[in-house]
Design a protein around this motif. Structure first.
Motif, PDB file in Angstrom:
ATOM      1  N   GLN A  49       0.827  -1.208   0.000  1.00 16.41           N
ATOM      2  CA  GLN A  49       0.000   0.000   0.000  1.00 16.41           C
ATOM      3  C   GLN A  49       0.863   1.260   0.000  1.00 16.41           C
ATOM      4  N   GLU A  50       2.003   1.203   0.693  1.00 18.08           N
ATOM      5  CA  GLU A  50       2.926   2.349   0.704  1.00 18.08           C
ATOM      6  C   GLU A  50       3.591   2.504  -0.658  1.00 18.08           C
ATOM      7  N   TRP A  51       3.974   1.403  -1.280  1.00 16.59           N
ATOM      8  CA  TRP A  51       4.590   1.471  -2.608  1.00 16.59           C
ATOM      9  C   TRP A  51       3.610   2.058  -3.624  1.00 16.59           C
ATOM     10  N   TYR A  52       2.385   1.550  -3.561  1.00 17.60           N
ATOM     11  CA  TYR A  52       1.358   2.039  -4.480  1.00 17.60           C
ATOM     12  C   TYR A  52       1.037   3.511  -4.215  1.00 17.60           C
ATOM     13  N   GLY A  53       0.992   3.893  -2.944  1.00 14.79           N
ATOM     14  CA  GLY A  53       0.709   5.284  -2.596  1.00 14.79           C
ATOM     15  C   GLY A  53       1.739   6.237  -3.177  1.00 14.79           C
ATOM     16  N   ILE A 102       2.281 -10.899 -11.773  1.00 12.03           N
ATOM     17  CA  ILE A 102       0.892 -10.867 -11.318  1.00 12.03           C
ATOM     18  C   ILE A 102       0.556 -12.103 -10.474  1.00 12.03           C
ATOM     19  N   PHE A 103       1.439 -13.106 -10.487  1.00 11.81           N
ATOM     20  CA  PHE A 103       1.279 -14.273  -9.621  1.00 11.81           C
ATOM     21  C   PHE A 103       2.643 -14.927  -9.439  1.00 11.81           C
ATOM     22  N   ASP A 104       2.719 -15.828  -8.464  1.00  9.81           N
ATOM     23  CA  ASP A 104       3.958 -16.551  -8.185  1.00  9.81           C
ATOM     24  C   ASP A 104       3.689 -18.035  -8.367  1.00  9.81           C
ATOM     25  N   ASP A 105       4.439 -18.680  -9.264  1.00  5.18           N
ATOM     26  CA  ASP A 105       4.213 -20.105  -9.485  1.00  5.18           C
ATOM     27  C   ASP A 105       5.100 -20.991  -8.611  1.00  5.18           C
ATOM     28  N   LYS A 106       5.833 -20.374  -7.683  1.00  2.00           N
ATOM     29  CA  LYS A 106       6.661 -21.168  -6.777  1.00  2.00           C
ATOM     30  C   LYS A 106       5.778 -21.710  -5.645  1.00  2.00           C
ATOM     31  N   PRO A 107       5.765 -23.026  -5.439  1.00  2.00           N
ATOM     32  CA  PRO A 107       4.814 -23.629  -4.494  1.00  2.00           C
ATOM     33  C   PRO A 107       4.972 -23.159  -3.057  1.00  2.00           C
ATOM     34  N   GLN A 108       6.190 -22.747  -2.679  1.00  2.00           N
ATOM     35  CA  GLN A 108       6.406 -22.347  -1.289  1.00  2.00           C
ATOM     36  C   GLN A 108       6.000 -20.895  -1.024  1.00  2.00           C
ATOM     37  N   SER A 149       3.776  -9.128   1.470  1.00  2.00           N
ATOM     38  CA  SER A 149       2.953  -7.972   1.111  1.00  2.00           C
ATOM     39  C   SER A 149       2.808  -7.863  -0.405  1.00  2.00           C
ATOM     40  N   LEU A 150       3.882  -8.154  -1.123  1.00  2.00           N
ATOM     41  CA  LEU A 150       3.820  -8.149  -2.593  1.00  2.00           C
ATOM     42  C   LEU A 150       2.786  -9.163  -3.081  1.00  2.00           C
ATOM     43  N   ARG A 151       2.750 -10.316  -2.467  1.00  2.00           N
ATOM     44  CA  ARG A 151       1.754 -11.333  -2.843  1.00  2.00           C
ATOM     45  C   ARG A 151       0.333 -10.825  -2.606  1.00  2.00           C
ATOM     46  N   ARG A 152       0.150 -10.013  -1.578  1.00  2.24           N
ATOM     47  CA  ARG A 152      -1.179  -9.447  -1.328  1.00  2.24           C
ATOM     48  C   ARG A 152      -1.545  -8.442  -2.424  1.00  2.24           C
ATOM     49  N   LEU A 153      -0.545  -7.729  -2.945  1.00  7.00           N
ATOM     50  CA  LEU A 153      -0.795  -6.837  -4.078  1.00  7.00           C
ATOM     51  C   LEU A 153      -1.316  -7.629  -5.271  1.00  7.00           C
ATOM     52  N   LYS A 155      -2.831 -10.418  -5.166  1.00  8.00           N
ATOM     53  CA  LYS A 155      -4.141 -10.996  -4.825  1.00  8.00           C
ATOM     54  C   LYS A 155      -5.279 -10.016  -5.094  1.00  8.00           C
ATOM     55  N   VAL A 156      -5.022  -8.711  -4.932  1.00  6.52           N
ATOM     56  CA  VAL A 156      -6.075  -7.723  -5.221  1.00  6.52           C
ATOM     57  C   VAL A 156      -6.043  -7.272  -6.680  1.00  6.52           C
ATOM     58  N   THR A 157      -4.874  -7.336  -7.315  1.00  4.25           N
ATOM     59  CA  THR A 157      -4.739  -6.820  -8.677  1.00  4.25           C
ATOM     60  C   THR A 157      -5.208  -7.815  -9.735  1.00  4.25           C
ATOM     61  N   ARG A 158      -4.840  -9.065  -9.588  1.00  7.16           N
ATOM     62  CA  ARG A 158      -5.168 -10.047 -10.628  1.00  7.16           C
ATOM     63  C   ARG A 158      -6.669 -10.188 -10.874  1.00  7.16           C
ATOM     64  N   PRO A 159      -7.520 -10.254  -9.835  1.00  2.83           N
ATOM     65  CA  PRO A 159      -8.956 -10.414 -10.094  1.00  2.83           C
ATOM     66  C   PRO A 159      -9.594  -9.208 -10.792  1.00  2.83           C
ATOM     67  N   GLU A 160      -8.912  -8.055 -10.780  1.00  6.45           N
ATOM     68  CA  GLU A 160      -9.496  -6.852 -11.348  1.00  6.45           C
ATOM     69  C   GLU A 160      -8.823  -6.423 -12.649  1.00  6.45           C
ATOM     70  N   LEU A 161      -8.076  -7.335 -13.284  1.00 10.27           N
ATOM     71  CA  LEU A 161      -7.401  -7.005 -14.542  1.00 10.27           C
ATOM     72  C   LEU A 161      -8.380  -6.526 -15.617  1.00 10.27           C
ATOM     73  N   ALA A 162      -9.614  -6.997 -15.561  1.00 11.73           N
ATOM     74  CA  ALA A 162     -10.610  -6.594 -16.563  1.00 11.73           C
ATOM     75  C   ALA A 162     -10.913  -5.096 -16.514  1.00 11.73           C
ATOM     76  N   ARG A 163     -10.518  -4.438 -15.431  1.00 13.95           N
ATOM     77  CA  ARG A 163     -10.715  -2.987 -15.338  1.00 13.95           C
ATOM     78  C   ARG A 163      -9.667  -2.212 -16.140  1.00 13.95           C
ATOM     79  N   VAL A 164      -8.634  -2.917 -16.611  1.00 17.49           N
ATOM     80  CA  VAL A 164      -7.579  -2.262 -17.403  1.00 17.49           C
ATOM     81  C   VAL A 164      -8.038  -2.189 -18.859  1.00 17.49           C
ATOM     82  N   THR A 165      -8.216  -0.974 -19.347  1.00 15.51           N
ATOM     83  CA  THR A 165      -8.678  -0.773 -20.729  1.00 15.51           C
ATOM     84  C   THR A 165      -7.732   0.114 -21.529  1.00 15.51           C
ATOM     85  N   VAL A 166      -6.678   0.620 -20.911  1.00 13.55           N
ATOM     86  CA  VAL A 166      -5.754   1.530 -21.613  1.00 13.55           C
ATOM     87  C   VAL A 166      -4.893   0.736 -22.598  1.00 13.55           C
ATOM     88  N   PRO A 167      -4.367   1.394 -23.643  1.00 11.32           N
ATOM     89  CA  PRO A 167      -3.438   0.714 -24.558  1.00 11.32           C
ATOM     90  C   PRO A 167      -2.257   0.121 -23.795  1.00 11.32           C
TER      91      PRO A 167
END
Length: 237
Positions: A49-53, A102-108, A149-153, A155-167
């Motif tokens: 949240q601080e990075w995004y801010g 946008i996601f981490d494929d590492k199982p741990q 914390s990055l993983r939480r970013l 978690k909120v960003t991936r489900p809302e990718l459909a809101r991205v409409t810019v080139p």
């Protein structure tokens, strides 16, 4: 152009890109995200949240110049730029993403919130470069709390990718030892942008802005921005 660096890194990884765009006639802002550019212990106390801010503040600084604003990011910088496009897409003329995460494929990875208490840091993830004589400036180790914390970013960003409409312009390294190239495919599949162009970088690893294909990114992003600006002018005319 608002440029955003990656996790554990700092704006030095953006400098050659920013200088190229500056020489091409663009104003460039590349903020240092909170917690970064210092020790891993300091980074461990910061949150997404601080990075995004900070990125949002930089967007406001860029908008104050009174010109169309693009955002570009590497890795986590790409994650944050996608979040910016989800939240404030109307303020952006386009996005340029380099090996976006946008996601981490590492199982741990899912264990990070718990591991932070028993293993505060792990080995550094920086300098994944094909070029043997170049080093990325990063923290000496990777703080697990900040990674959680990055993983939480994500978690909120991936489900809302459909809101991205810019080139969108995406550059993806064929071989990346930090972020799986499948992340770029997930981004492409998730966004609703009508204008999406992708380029594979055959000779670069994760930190592609400092690697062999850097000029492809620099020239491609300048061309992308010029084309979007020309389109906007033709609409207004």
């Amino acid at each position: 152009m608002l440029l955003c660096h990656g996790f554990t890194s700092d704006p030095a990884s953006m400098r050659p890109w920013g200088e190229h765009l500056r020489d091409a006639g663009f104003n460039v802002i590349a903020p240092l995200l909170p917690g970064h550019g210092q020790t891993w212990q300091v980074l461990a106390k910061s949150t997404w949240q601080e990075w995004y801010g900070r990125l949002e503040e930089a967007l406001d600084e860029a908008l104050a110049l009174g010109r169309p604003v693009f955002a570009g990011g590497l890795s986590m910088g790409g994650s944050l730029c996608l979040r910016l496009a989800e939240q404030r897409g109307g303020d952006l003329a386009g996005l340029v993403l380099v090996n976006p995460a946008i996601f981490d494929d590492k199982p741990q990875g899912f264990l990070a919130p718990v591991l932070r208490y028993v293993m505060p840091s792990v080995a550094a993830i920086g300098s994944d470069l094909n070029k043997p004589d170049v080093r990325e400036k990063t923290t000496a180790r990777t703080p697990v709390a900040a990674y959680a914390s990055l993983r939480r970013l994500w978690k909120v960003t991936r489900p809302e990718l459909a809101r991205v409409t810019v080139p969108l312009r995406i550059f993806t390294s064929a071989q990346d030892h930090v972020v799986s190239p499948r992340n770029s495919a997930v981004v492409r599949a998730g966004v609703r942008s009508k204008d999406v162009e992708s380029t594979v970088l055959p000779r670069s690893y994760h930190v592609a802005t400092l690697d062999y294909d850097a000029e492809t990114i620099f020239a491609g992003s300048a061309e992308f921005m010029e084309r979007q600006l020309a389109k906007a002018r033709s609409v207004h005319d």
